[in-house]
Design a protein around this motif. Structure first.
Motif, PDB file in Angstrom:
ATOM      1  N   THR A  75       0.827  -1.216   0.000  1.00 32.67           N
ATOM      2  CA  THR A  75       0.000   0.000   0.000  1.00 32.67           C
ATOM      3  C   THR A  75       0.858   1.262   0.000  1.00 32.67           C
ATOM      4  OG1 THR A  75      -0.116  -0.060   2.431  1.00 32.67           O
ATOM      5  CG2 THR A  75      -1.869  -1.174   1.187  1.00 32.67           C
ATOM      6  N   THR A  76       2.025   1.185   0.629  1.00 36.25           N
ATOM      7  CA  THR A  76       2.924   2.344   0.640  1.00 36.25           C
ATOM      8  C   THR A  76       3.588   2.533  -0.711  1.00 36.25           C
ATOM      9  OG1 THR A  76       3.367   1.979   2.990  1.00 36.25           O
ATOM     10  CG2 THR A  76       4.902   3.389   1.788  1.00 36.25           C
ATOM     11  N   PHE A  77       4.031   1.429  -1.309  1.00 39.73           N
ATOM     12  CA  PHE A  77       4.751   1.512  -2.588  1.00 39.73           C
ATOM     13  C   PHE A  77       3.870   2.111  -3.679  1.00 39.73           C
ATOM     14  CE2 PHE A  77       6.252  -0.287  -6.601  1.00 39.73           C
ATOM     15  CZ  PHE A  77       7.600   0.037  -6.550  1.00 39.73           C
ATOM     16  N   PHE A  78       2.604   1.708  -3.689  1.00 41.75           N
ATOM     17  CA  PHE A  78       1.684   2.221  -4.703  1.00 41.75           C
ATOM     18  C   PHE A  78       0.893   3.433  -4.207  1.00 41.75           C
ATOM     19  CE2 PHE A  78       2.286  -2.232  -6.001  1.00 41.75           C
ATOM     20  CZ  PHE A  78       2.709  -2.019  -7.306  1.00 41.75           C
ATOM     21  N   THR A  79       1.386   4.052  -3.133  1.00 38.87           N
ATOM     22  CA  THR A  79       0.885   5.328  -2.601  1.00 38.87           C
ATOM     23  C   THR A  79      -0.612   5.282  -2.301  1.00 38.87           C
ATOM     24  OG1 THR A  79       0.486   6.297  -4.799  1.00 38.87           O
ATOM     25  CG2 THR A  79       2.667   6.609  -3.848  1.00 38.87           C
ATOM     26  N   LEU A  80      -1.093   4.146  -1.735  1.00 36.78           N
ATOM     27  CA  LEU A  80      -2.500   4.056  -1.356  1.00 36.78           C
ATOM     28  C   LEU A  80      -2.742   4.719   0.000  1.00 36.78           C
ATOM     29  CD1 LEU A  80      -3.302   0.389  -2.447  1.00 36.78           C
ATOM     30  CD2 LEU A  80      -3.860   2.504  -3.638  1.00 36.78           C
ATOM     31  N   GLY A  81      -1.887   4.398   0.996  1.00 38.95           N
ATOM     32  CA  GLY A  81      -1.995   5.024   2.300  1.00 38.95           C
ATOM     33  C   GLY A  81      -3.310   4.752   3.002  1.00 38.95           C
ATOM     34  N   LEU A  82      -3.677   3.464   3.190  1.00 37.16           N
ATOM     35  CA  LEU A  82      -4.955   3.128   3.809  1.00 37.16           C
ATOM     36  C   LEU A  82      -4.975   3.420   5.310  1.00 37.16           C
ATOM     37  CD1 LEU A  82      -5.709  -0.222   1.944  1.00 37.16           C
ATOM     38  CD2 LEU A  82      -6.527   2.076   1.410  1.00 37.16           C
ATOM     39  N   GLY A  83      -3.840   3.289   5.971  1.00 37.77           N
ATOM     40  CA  GLY A  83      -3.753   3.662   7.374  1.00 37.77           C
ATOM     41  C   GLY A  83      -4.131   2.593   8.364  1.00 37.77           C
TER      42      GLY A  83
END
Length: 379
Positions: A115-123
């Motif tokens: 999620t970080t690599f593809f800049t999703l940032g779900l948290g």
């Protein structure tokens, strides 16, 4: 265990980033003994082409044509998986939390890395330490740069493919389908055609140089097939080499100097590309131009008004020139599953531009139409 994971993740991240840099950014031949990209294409192309052998001829070429675009997507996915895995292991070592007071495991770390690599940032997963936060920011920046690299890389590949195919399509009306050296010279037999032949060879000198530059920088282009099954970049290059060799050995009234220049750069391209794909030169099992076929070529040219000075000497000199490039184009032909063109047309048939998907004619009728259209268009 965690020390080992840190070392392996750093090695994996550095290796993948360096591979991507060499494959996309670095415009030169990489001679490292081991490369992930080269191994990837060796394994996937070997399996893909081996499976294609069991298919019917009509489906075989269509199946092989999928490999180039599909392998590009798979290679980019392989790099992304390597980076996500490497950063995920680092995040696992640094510590993550998946719920209040609960430490995340390796699976959560890989999920968070993706999620970080593809800049999703779900948290739903977060780093626990300052080191983890730093790794998260570094991975987000790497992922953003990777996506930007992919967005810029794919159009470059297709632009290179388009530039290559334009000249191959133009060769259709000048050398037949498939192209051949005898047909190329026959269609430029008159006095005006001799001038056109010089200009044509000059254009193909530049095309060979562009092919050398683009396919050395992006070897994946060699796996992209032409739109028609009877055309390919290797067949076009072989036709240019064959034609230049014939002109060099003594074709009367032809542009010998330009043929020498075109032959030099075309041969340079063949040799360097054979090195890129690790296909050492090997002599063909079947001679492309045995003595009887050479005599047939001489008669074919003579019928069009083109005569070789001293045919016996020309045959020996032509054999010497062929030895400079035929072992290389043969090895590339075997590896890439691209057939080499004949020296003269094997049968009288219409060119690609003279046919369409709606025309269903017999071979005899196609030959008559071909002859009529040639008379009308002065080919």
């Amino acid at each position: 265990m965690k020390i080992f994971a840190v070392v392996m993740s750093l090695v994996l991240i550095g290796f993948v980033l360096w591979e991507a840099f060499e494959a996309v950014v670095l415009p030169r031949i990489v001679t490292r003994p081991f490369r992930l990209t080269r191994l990837f294409y060796r394994v996937t192309w070997g399996s893909w082409s081996a499976f294609a052998r069991v298919l019917r001829p009509r489906r075989r070429e269509a199946f092989i044509s999928y490999f180039g675009p599909l392998s590009l997507l798979l290679l980019l996915a392989l790099w992304a998986v390597g980076l996500v895995t490497g950063f995920g292991l680092l995040e696992w070592v640094a510590g993550l939390t998946a719920a209040p007071g609960r430490t995340a495991g390796v699976g959560h770390a890989l999920y968070f890395s993706g999620t970080t690599f593809f800049t999703l940032g779900l948290g739903d997963v977060a780093p626990l330490t300052h080191l983890g936060k730093f790794i998260t920011v570094a991975e987000a920046g790497t992922g953003f740069g990777f996506l930007a690299l992919v967005i810029g890389y794919v159009p470059v590949i297709y632009q290179g493919f388009s530039r290559r195919e334009v000249s191959i399509s133009l060769l259709d009306a000048r050398a037949g389908s498939p192209p051949s050296a005898g047909e190329l010279l026959r269609r430029h037999a008159d006095s005006y055609g001799q001038q056109e032949l010089g200009l044509l060879l000059r254009d193909w000198e530049r095309w060979s140089a562009e092919l050398l530059e683009s396919h050395l920088s992006y070897p994946i282009l060699a796996y992209f097939r032409s739109q028609h099954s009877n055309q390919s970049w290797l067949a076009a290059l072989a036709t240019v080499l064959d034609s230049s060799a014939i002109v060099r050995v003594g074709l009367e009234g032809a542009c010998k100097r330009q043929a020498e220049l075109t032959f030099a750069i075309a041969r340079h391209a063949v040799v360097d590309l054979a090195q890129v794909f690790s296909t050492p030169p090997r002599k063909p099992a079947v001679d492309r131009l045995p003595p009887d076929q050479f005599e047939a070529l001489v008669r074919y040219l003579d019928a069009s008004g083109l005569r070789l000075r001293d045919p016996e000497t020309a045959e020996r000199r032509l054999a010497d020139l062929r030895a400079l490039y035929e072992p290389y184009i043969h090895s590339l032909s075997v590896y890439l599953r691209l057939p080499l063109p004949p020296w003269t047309p094997r049968a009288r048939r219409a060119d690609n531009w003279q046919t369409s998907a709606w025309e269903k004619r017999s071979a005899a009728e196609s030959a008559r139409i071909c002859a009529a259209r040639e008379d009308e268009s002065h080919f």
